[in-house]
Design a protein around this motif. Structure first.
Motif, PDB file in Angstrom:
ATOM      1  N   ALA A 127       0.835  -1.202   0.000  1.00 15.47           N
ATOM      2  CA  ALA A 127       0.000   0.000   0.000  1.00 15.47           C
ATOM      3  C   ALA A 127       0.870   1.252   0.000  1.00 15.47           C
ATOM      4  O   ALA A 127       0.546   2.255  -0.652  1.00 15.47           O
ATOM      5  CB  ALA A 127      -0.940  -0.013   1.201  1.00 15.47           C
ATOM      6  N   GLY A 128       1.990   1.202   0.716  1.00 13.83           N
ATOM      7  CA  GLY A 128       2.885   2.354   0.784  1.00 13.83           C
ATOM      8  C   GLY A 128       3.506   2.714  -0.551  1.00 13.83           C
ATOM      9  O   GLY A 128       3.852   3.877  -0.783  1.00 13.83           O
ATOM     10  N   LEU A 129       3.620   1.739  -1.450  1.00 18.28           N
ATOM     11  CA  LEU A 129       4.182   2.021  -2.770  1.00 18.28           C
ATOM     12  C   LEU A 129       3.294   2.960  -3.580  1.00 18.28           C
ATOM     13  O   LEU A 129       3.745   3.557  -4.553  1.00 18.28           O
ATOM     14  CB  LEU A 129       4.386   0.714  -3.540  1.00 18.28           C
ATOM     15  N   ALA A 130       2.039   3.096  -3.176  1.00 17.20           N
ATOM     16  CA  ALA A 130       1.131   4.025  -3.858  1.00 17.20           C
ATOM     17  C   ALA A 130       1.499   5.479  -3.585  1.00 17.20           C
ATOM     18  O   ALA A 130       0.930   6.382  -4.211  1.00 17.20           O
ATOM     19  CB  ALA A 130      -0.308   3.761  -3.419  1.00 17.20           C
ATOM     20  N   PHE A 131       2.433   5.712  -2.669  1.00 16.70           N
ATOM     21  CA  PHE A 131       2.854   7.075  -2.345  1.00 16.70           C
ATOM     22  C   PHE A 131       4.220   7.402  -2.934  1.00 16.70           C
ATOM     23  O   PHE A 131       4.894   8.327  -2.502  1.00 16.70           O
ATOM     24  CB  PHE A 131       2.868   7.269  -0.825  1.00 16.70           C
ATOM     25  N   MET A 151      -3.451   1.534  -4.638  1.00 12.21           N
ATOM     26  CA  MET A 151      -3.440   0.527  -3.572  1.00 12.21           C
ATOM     27  C   MET A 151      -4.275  -0.687  -3.961  1.00 12.21           C
ATOM     28  O   MET A 151      -3.855  -1.834  -3.779  1.00 12.21           O
ATOM     29  CB  MET A 151      -3.980   1.128  -2.275  1.00 12.21           C
ATOM     30  N   VAL A 152      -5.471  -0.418  -4.477  1.00 15.65           N
ATOM     31  CA  VAL A 152      -6.341  -1.513  -4.913  1.00 15.65           C
ATOM     32  C   VAL A 152      -5.651  -2.333  -5.997  1.00 15.65           C
ATOM     33  O   VAL A 152      -5.680  -3.577  -5.982  1.00 15.65           O
ATOM     34  CB  VAL A 152      -7.688  -0.959  -5.425  1.00 15.65           C
ATOM     35  N   HIS A 153      -5.006  -1.655  -6.931  1.00 19.78           N
ATOM     36  CA  HIS A 153      -4.314  -2.332  -8.026  1.00 19.78           C
ATOM     37  C   HIS A 153      -3.198  -3.236  -7.495  1.00 19.78           C
ATOM     38  O   HIS A 153      -3.091  -4.412  -7.888  1.00 19.78           O
ATOM     39  CB  HIS A 153      -3.733  -1.282  -8.974  1.00 19.78           C
ATOM     40  N   HIS A 195     -11.349 -14.439  -9.003  1.00 20.52           N
ATOM     41  CA  HIS A 195     -12.153 -13.775 -10.033  1.00 20.52           C
ATOM     42  C   HIS A 195     -12.286 -12.284  -9.724  1.00 20.52           C
ATOM     43  O   HIS A 195     -12.120 -11.428 -10.604  1.00 20.52           O
ATOM     44  CB  HIS A 195     -13.552 -14.402 -10.113  1.00 20.52           C
ATOM     45  N   LEU A 196     -12.580 -11.973  -8.457  1.00 24.05           N
ATOM     46  CA  LEU A 196     -12.712 -10.575  -8.048  1.00 24.05           C
ATOM     47  C   LEU A 196     -11.381  -9.855  -8.175  1.00 24.05           C
ATOM     48  O   LEU A 196     -11.326  -8.699  -8.639  1.00 24.05           O
ATOM     49  CB  LEU A 196     -13.221 -10.501  -6.610  1.00 24.05           C
ATOM     50  N   ALA A 197     -10.296 -10.519  -7.778  1.00 22.81           N
ATOM     51  CA  ALA A 197      -8.968  -9.897  -7.857  1.00 22.81           C
ATOM     52  C   ALA A 197      -8.617  -9.545  -9.295  1.00 22.81           C
ATOM     53  O   ALA A 197      -8.084  -8.462  -9.568  1.00 22.81           O
ATOM     54  CB  ALA A 197      -7.918 -10.830  -7.258  1.00 22.81           C
ATOM     55  N   VAL A 198      -8.920 -10.442 -10.224  1.00 17.56           N
ATOM     56  CA  VAL A 198      -8.614 -10.185 -11.635  1.00 17.56           C
ATOM     57  C   VAL A 198      -9.398  -8.979 -12.138  1.00 17.56           C
ATOM     58  O   VAL A 198      -8.852  -8.107 -12.829  1.00 17.56           O
ATOM     59  CB  VAL A 198      -8.922 -11.433 -12.488  1.00 17.56           C
ATOM     60  N   VAL A 199     -10.672  -8.916 -11.800  1.00 18.31           N
ATOM     61  CA  VAL A 199     -11.497  -7.779 -12.218  1.00 18.31           C
ATOM     62  C   VAL A 199     -10.935  -6.478 -11.653  1.00 18.31           C
ATOM     63  O   VAL A 199     -10.824  -5.461 -12.357  1.00 18.31           O
ATOM     64  CB  VAL A 199     -12.964  -7.971 -11.772  1.00 18.31           C
ATOM     65  N   LEU A 200     -10.539  -6.499 -10.379  1.00 24.30           N
ATOM     66  CA  LEU A 200      -9.996  -5.287  -9.757  1.00 24.30           C
ATOM     67  C   LEU A 200      -8.677  -4.879 -10.403  1.00 24.30           C
ATOM     68  O   LEU A 200      -8.414  -3.683 -10.583  1.00 24.30           O
ATOM     69  CB  LEU A 200      -9.807  -5.513  -8.256  1.00 24.30           C
ATOM     70  N   VAL A 201      -7.829  -5.848 -10.739  1.00 19.52           N
ATOM     71  CA  VAL A 201      -6.566  -5.534 -11.412  1.00 19.52           C
ATOM     72  C   VAL A 201      -6.831  -4.842 -12.744  1.00 19.52           C
ATOM     73  O   VAL A 201      -6.227  -3.803 -13.060  1.00 19.52           O
ATOM     74  CB  VAL A 201      -5.730  -6.821 -11.641  1.00 19.52           C
ATOM     75  N   VAL A 202      -7.737  -5.397 -13.525  1.00 22.18           N
ATOM     76  CA  VAL A 202      -8.016  -4.850 -14.854  1.00 22.18           C
ATOM     77  C   VAL A 202      -8.643  -3.463 -14.762  1.00 22.18           C
ATOM     78  O   VAL A 202      -8.215  -2.515 -15.442  1.00 22.18           O
ATOM     79  CB  VAL A 202      -8.934  -5.811 -15.647  1.00 22.18           C
ATOM     80  N   VAL A 203      -9.646  -3.313 -13.901  1.00 24.02           N
ATOM     81  CA  VAL A 203     -10.346  -2.031 -13.794  1.00 24.02           C
ATOM     82  C   VAL A 203      -9.435  -0.955 -13.222  1.00 24.02           C
ATOM     83  O   VAL A 203      -9.340   0.161 -13.768  1.00 24.02           O
ATOM     84  CB  VAL A 203     -11.614  -2.176 -12.926  1.00 24.02           C
TER      85      VAL A 203
END
Length: 290
Positions: A127-131, A151-153, A195-203
Motif C-alpha cells: 500500500a505504501g508504494l502508492a505514495f 493501492m487496490v491495483h 475472479h474478483l482480484a482479476v477484475v480489480l486488477v483490470v479495472v
C-alpha cells in the motif's frame, strides 16, 4: 545505474507479492485445520520473500541515491543519502524499511501471530508504494483517488500473481490422499476470490492509465508502448486463468494426472508472464508518462 534500479524494483515487487500471496493462503484461504500444514510447506517461500523484501528495499534506496547523484560512486556518499531521505520517496522509504525489518523480526514468532503479522506488514508495504512514483503525480481529491486506486491495483495483483506459486504447492498436495480434501477446498477459495482480484486488477489498471495519459492519449511513446505490452501480458494471464479454471479443472476426474500436470504447466507459464509484467512495471518508473 538505471538497469540496477529496474532490477531492484522488480525484485522488490516480486518479493512483496509473493509474501502477500503466501500469507493470504496461510491466514485466510486454507481451512483452519489445514493452515499449520500448509504453512510448513510455504515457509521457505515466506522466509526467502521476507528477507528479499528487506534486501531489495535497501538496494532500491541505494539505487535512488546513485540516480540522484552521479552514479555508483555516490551510493556511498552520506550527504546524498541524507538528501534522498528528505524527499517524498525518502520519507516513504523510511517507513518501507521499518516495515520490512519488522517483517523479518516477525519470523521469530510462531503460529497464527507470525502469519498474520507477516501478511499485515507486507500488505502495508505494498500500500505504501502508492505514495511513490507516478501514483503521486496528482494533487488534492484527484491525488487521493489516484493513490487509493493504486493501492487496490497493487493488493489485488498481489492476491492474484502472488497466489500462483502456492497453487503449484497445493496441486502437489492434491496428490496426497490425506491432504486432498483440504487442498482442493483451498484452491477453490482462491479461485472464487481470484475472479474478483482479476477484475480489480483490470479495472484499476485501466483507471491508472486514464489518470496518467488521458483519453485519447496525446502520444504513443515508449511509456504508452510498454503499457500496451503490459496490457497484452495481463490479457494472456487472464486467458490462462480462464483456461485452467473452466477447461482443465472440470477434466481432473476424467483425465486425472494428465489434466493436473497440464494445469501445473500452464500455471508456471502464468507465473512467467507475471514476472514479465513486473519487469515492465520496473521500467515504467524510469519513464515519463506519454
Amino acid at each position: 545505474m538505471t538497469s540496477f534500479y529496474i532490477l531492484c524494483r522488480w525484485l522488490h515487487f516480486a518479493a512483496l507479492m509473493s509474501l502477500v500471496g503466501a500469507g493470504v493462503y496461510t491466514t485466510l484461504l486454507a481451512p483452519a485445520r489445514y493452515r499449520a500444514d500448509l504453512t510448513r510447506r510455504l515457509m521457505p517461500t515466506l522466509v526467502v520473500a521476507c528477507w528479499l523484501t528487506l534486501l531489495s528495499a535497501v538496494l532500491l534506496l541505494a539505487a535512488q541515491t546513485g540516480k540522484m547523484g552521479e552514479g555508483w560512486q555516490d551510493t556511498l556518499d552520506v550527504d546524498i543519502w541524507l538528501a534522498v531521505l528528505q524527499t517524498q520517496f525518502g520519507r516513504v522509504w523510511q517507513l518501507q524499511l521499518a516495515l520490512a525489518a519488522l517483517g523479518c523480526l516477525a519470523l521469530l514468532l510462531r503460529g497464527v501471530p507470525r502469519q498474520r503479522t507477516l501478511l499485515l506488514f507486507a500488505a502495508l508495504q505494498l500500500a505504501g508504494l502508492a505514495f511513490t512514483g507516478h501514483a503521486t503525480m496528482l494533487e488534492g481529491a484527484a491525488g487521493l483517488f489516484q493513490r487509493v486506486n493504486q493501492m487496490v491495483h497493487l493488493l489485488s495483483a498481489a492476491f492474484w500473481a502472488g497466489g500462483l506459486l502456492p497453487v503449484i504447492v497445493l496441486m502437489q498436495e492434491v496428490r496426497r490422499p490425506q491432504q486432498r480434501y483440504d487442498a482442493v477446498r483451498t484452491l477453490m477459495r482462491f479461485s472464487r476470490y481470484g475472479h474478483l482480484a482479476v477484475v480489480l486488477v483490470v479495472v484499476s489498471g485501466a483507471v491508472n492509465g486514464l489518470l496518467l495519459l488521458g483519453w485519447p492519449p496525446a502520444s504513443f511513446r515508449l511509456y504508452s508502448q510498454l503499457l500496451l505490452l503490459k496490457t497484452l501480458l495481463v490479457g494472456a494471464m487472464v486467458g490462462i486463468a480462464l483456461y485452467n479454471r473452466y477447461w482443465l479443472v472440470p477434466r481432473f476426474q476424467r483425465s486425472g494426472e494428465k489434466a493436473q500436470q497440464q494445469f501445473i504447466n500452464s500455471t508456471l507459464a502464468e507465473i512467467g508472464l507475471a514476472a514479465a509484467v513486473l519487469m515492465a512495471v520496473g521500467v515504467f518508473a524510469t519513464l515519463e508518462p506519454a
